[in-house]
Design a protein around this motif. Sequence first.
Motif, PDB file in Angstrom:
ATOM      1  N   ALA A 428       5.876   5.648 -11.569  1.00 40.67           N
ATOM      2  CA  ALA A 428       6.348   6.062 -10.248  1.00 40.67           C
ATOM      3  C   ALA A 428       7.822   5.732 -10.081  1.00 40.67           C
ATOM      4  O   ALA A 428       8.338   4.770 -10.667  1.00 40.67           O
ATOM      5  N   GLY A 429       8.504   6.525  -9.271  1.00 39.82           N
ATOM      6  CA  GLY A 429       9.921   6.323  -9.030  1.00 39.82           C
ATOM      7  C   GLY A 429      10.219   6.188  -7.545  1.00 39.82           C
ATOM      8  O   GLY A 429       9.347   6.348  -6.689  1.00 39.82           O
ATOM      9  N   PRO A 430      11.493   5.912  -7.201  1.00 40.58           N
ATOM     10  CA  PRO A 430      11.885   5.732  -5.803  1.00 40.58           C
ATOM     11  C   PRO A 430      12.111   7.073  -5.114  1.00 40.58           C
ATOM     12  O   PRO A 430      12.148   8.127  -5.747  1.00 40.58           O
ATOM     13  N   MET A 431      12.288   7.028  -3.794  1.00 38.95           N
ATOM     14  CA  MET A 431      12.665   8.250  -3.089  1.00 38.95           C
ATOM     15  C   MET A 431      13.996   8.744  -3.638  1.00 38.95           C
ATOM     16  O   MET A 431      14.867   7.955  -4.026  1.00 38.95           O
ATOM     17  N   HIS A 432      14.137  10.046  -3.721  1.00 39.46           N
ATOM     18  CA  HIS A 432      15.284  10.747  -4.306  1.00 39.46           C
ATOM     19  C   HIS A 432      15.298  10.672  -5.829  1.00 39.46           C
ATOM     20  O   HIS A 432      16.155  11.276  -6.458  1.00 39.46           O
ATOM     21  N   GLY A 433      14.399   9.902  -6.431  1.00 43.03           N
ATOM     22  CA  GLY A 433      14.363   9.776  -7.883  1.00 43.03           C
ATOM     23  C   GLY A 433      13.247  10.600  -8.485  1.00 43.03           C
ATOM     24  O   GLY A 433      12.453  11.243  -7.792  1.00 43.03           O
ATOM     25  N   ALA A 434      13.190  10.590  -9.819  1.00 49.14           N
ATOM     26  CA  ALA A 434      12.107  11.266 -10.527  1.00 49.14           C
ATOM     27  C   ALA A 434      10.783  10.542 -10.272  1.00 49.14           C
ATOM     28  O   ALA A 434      10.753   9.320 -10.106  1.00 49.14           O
ATOM     29  N   ASN A 435       9.697  11.313 -10.255  1.00 53.13           N
ATOM     30  CA  ASN A 435       8.345  10.763 -10.035  1.00 53.13           C
ATOM     31  C   ASN A 435       8.258   9.959  -8.742  1.00 53.13           C
ATOM     32  O   ASN A 435       7.639   8.882  -8.705  1.00 53.13           O
ATOM     33  N   GLU A 436       8.906  10.475  -7.683  1.00 50.00           N
ATOM     34  CA  GLU A 436       8.865   9.814  -6.375  1.00 50.00           C
ATOM     35  C   GLU A 436       7.424   9.427  -6.037  1.00 50.00           C
ATOM     36  O   GLU A 436       6.515  10.248  -6.124  1.00 50.00           O
ATOM     37  N   GLY A 437       7.233   8.173  -5.673  1.00 51.02           N
ATOM     38  CA  GLY A 437       5.881   7.677  -5.454  1.00 51.02           C
ATOM     39  C   GLY A 437       5.718   6.943  -4.137  1.00 51.02           C
ATOM     40  O   GLY A 437       6.674   6.377  -3.594  1.00 51.02           O
ATOM     41  N   ALA A 438       4.492   6.941  -3.630  1.00 48.44           N
ATOM     42  CA  ALA A 438       4.124   6.170  -2.438  1.00 48.44           C
ATOM     43  C   ALA A 438       2.672   5.744  -2.600  1.00 48.44           C
ATOM     44  O   ALA A 438       1.815   6.548  -2.969  1.00 48.44           O
ATOM     45  N   LYS A 439       2.409   4.478  -2.326  1.00 45.97           N
ATOM     46  CA  LYS A 439       1.045   3.980  -2.428  1.00 45.97           C
ATOM     47  C   LYS A 439       0.238   4.470  -1.223  1.00 45.97           C
ATOM     48  O   LYS A 439       0.642   4.263  -0.069  1.00 45.97           O
ATOM     49  N   PHE A 440      -0.881   5.110  -1.493  1.00 45.03           N
ATOM     50  CA  PHE A 440      -1.639   5.755  -0.423  1.00 45.03           C
ATOM     51  C   PHE A 440      -2.122   4.746   0.620  1.00 45.03           C
ATOM     52  O   PHE A 440      -2.049   5.011   1.831  1.00 45.03           O
ATOM     53  N   GLU A 441      -2.587   3.586   0.198  1.00 42.11           N
ATOM     54  CA  GLU A 441      -3.063   2.593   1.161  1.00 42.11           C
ATOM     55  C   GLU A 441      -1.937   2.101   2.054  1.00 42.11           C
ATOM     56  O   GLU A 441      -2.161   1.759   3.220  1.00 42.11           O
ATOM     57  N   HIS A 442      -0.713   2.049   1.519  1.00 43.51           N
ATOM     58  CA  HIS A 442       0.427   1.654   2.351  1.00 43.51           C
ATOM     59  C   HIS A 442       0.707   2.713   3.411  1.00 43.51           C
ATOM     60  O   HIS A 442       1.066   2.389   4.552  1.00 43.51           O
ATOM     61  N   LEU A 443       0.565   3.981   3.052  1.00 45.79           N
ATOM     62  CA  LEU A 443       0.752   5.045   4.031  1.00 45.79           C
ATOM     63  C   LEU A 443      -0.311   4.958   5.126  1.00 45.79           C
ATOM     64  O   LEU A 443      -0.007   5.130   6.317  1.00 45.79           O
ATOM     65  N   LEU A 444      -1.542   4.674   4.750  1.00 44.63           N
ATOM     66  CA  LEU A 444      -2.605   4.567   5.751  1.00 44.63           C
ATOM     67  C   LEU A 444      -2.392   3.358   6.662  1.00 44.63           C
ATOM     68  O   LEU A 444      -2.671   3.417   7.869  1.00 44.63           O
ATOM     69  N   ALA A 445      -1.888   2.270   6.086  1.00 44.90           N
ATOM     70  CA  ALA A 445      -1.555   1.112   6.926  1.00 44.90           C
ATOM     71  C   ALA A 445      -0.437   1.461   7.899  1.00 44.90           C
ATOM     72  O   ALA A 445      -0.436   1.030   9.061  1.00 44.90           O
ATOM     73  N   ALA A 446       0.537   2.259   7.428  1.00 44.00           N
ATOM     74  CA  ALA A 446       1.620   2.698   8.310  1.00 44.00           C
ATOM     75  C   ALA A 446       1.079   3.547   9.445  1.00 44.00           C
ATOM     76  O   ALA A 446       1.541   3.447  10.591  1.00 44.00           O
ATOM     77  N   LEU A 447       0.105   4.379   9.168  1.00 45.14           N
ATOM     78  CA  LEU A 447      -0.493   5.197  10.223  1.00 45.14           C
ATOM     79  C   LEU A 447      -1.083   4.302  11.320  1.00 45.14           C
ATOM     80  O   LEU A 447      -0.903   4.574  12.517  1.00 45.14           O
TER      81      LEU A 447
END
Length: 462
Positions: A428-447
């Motif tokens: 996985a990579g950072p935003m704006h980078g290759a293989n931009e990634g986000a952990k799904f559970e972190h997104l759900l916690a953000a919700l």
Amino acid sequence: MENNWNERIDQFIQAQRENILRDIGRLVAVPSVEGPAAPGAPFGPGPRAALDEALAIAAELGLAPGEGEGHIGWADVPGAEKEKYLATITHLDVVPEGNGWDADPFTLRVRDGWLLGRGVADDKGPSVLCLYALKFLKDEAGPLRYPVRALLGCNEETNMKDVAWYNAHEKPPVFCFTPDAEFPLCNGEKGQFEADLLSPVLNGDILDFEGGVARNAVPDRASALIRAELAALPAAEGITLEQEAGGVRVRGWGKSGHAAMPQGTVNAIGLVVDYLLANGIGSEAERAFLQLLHKLHSAWDGTGLGIQADDGLFDPLTVVGGVIRMENGALRQTVDCRFPTSTNGSVLEAALRKAAGDAGVVCMDHVNEPFYIGVDAAPIQALMEAYCQVTGEEAKPFTMGGGTYARHFPLAVSFGPENSNAVLPDFAGPMHGANEGAKFEHLLAALKIYILALLKLEELEY
């Protein structure tokens, strides 16, 4: 009451998790990089298509969709107040895919709990979160006092002309947060200084020079075609050499990242520039401009240009060169600088012109001065309470160098869910980078955090 909300929110998220994943995939599938304007699509067909898809999702969720002539869209939940409303704002446009991906950037992949695809973190994933937060308010928390609007921008990555249109045509929210930065909360953003460095027409040994995909991203690849013999050029770290018709292609291989957080990146343009200088490539005019580029690329803190600055409130100044191109025989290099309150656009422009001297011309683009909102403001306290309640942390707001929509509204902040300190897996990579990634559970916690935050914001006086 809070425990009751916690249970209801948890049940809602659990029931919707597969739908959330599906809808993030729908948005990621749209290549929404800015393109040529067209009727109804002021930022090109990609952002227009992403807006259409997001508005379709909003309608499916029972929200009231709307749009502003293709500049920006929104989804509404009604409230009793007629003159005041709350808002979230995210964006559907993305930076170009760039290089180094392991698979199609516009096909959502799930690996070991991580979502991979252009926009999962910045900012299509958070866009879906905001739509589902409004669905919860509509289904579970009504009737509301203040209407809530999820704004869906289409031009954040380049010029933010979407919010310029919105502010010219619509009344602004009494408070707004943008999920386009990091938790816990950013209550201040550095100033932004953007300009180009333009060389004279060179007609020398540099036949071509290209690097970078966006001015607000550190490029991981760059190359120059030069008049030279391959056998005469030495090897160097981060550099590969290829014989081509007319000369040798010098390629630099760096490490990409966001212009606002260049620590740990390696600018490929700087690698090529330094290689050309070290090996005596170029005419007098070319080498003079290369020396100017070296000043820019030699240090992301601005020391090479003599513009370093720190105020103790924000992190120190940063500066990067994101894109270089040869146009009609001249080199054009972008400059992206994020600066604290101890300097300003006029000082930076003067310093850049001094550094350039006779080697090149400084072409100004725009300057945004820093902004800051005190930590004691009631909406900030509400958001921080929601974050700490969900995470159990004792956190404090911070300031940053990134530029978000927040600076364009009377009272607004940025509010997660990215995390620059998170340890990324090797795939996985950072935003704006290759293989931009986000952990799904972190997104759900953000919700969950966003839903609680909006509930708390509903209780305030504005």
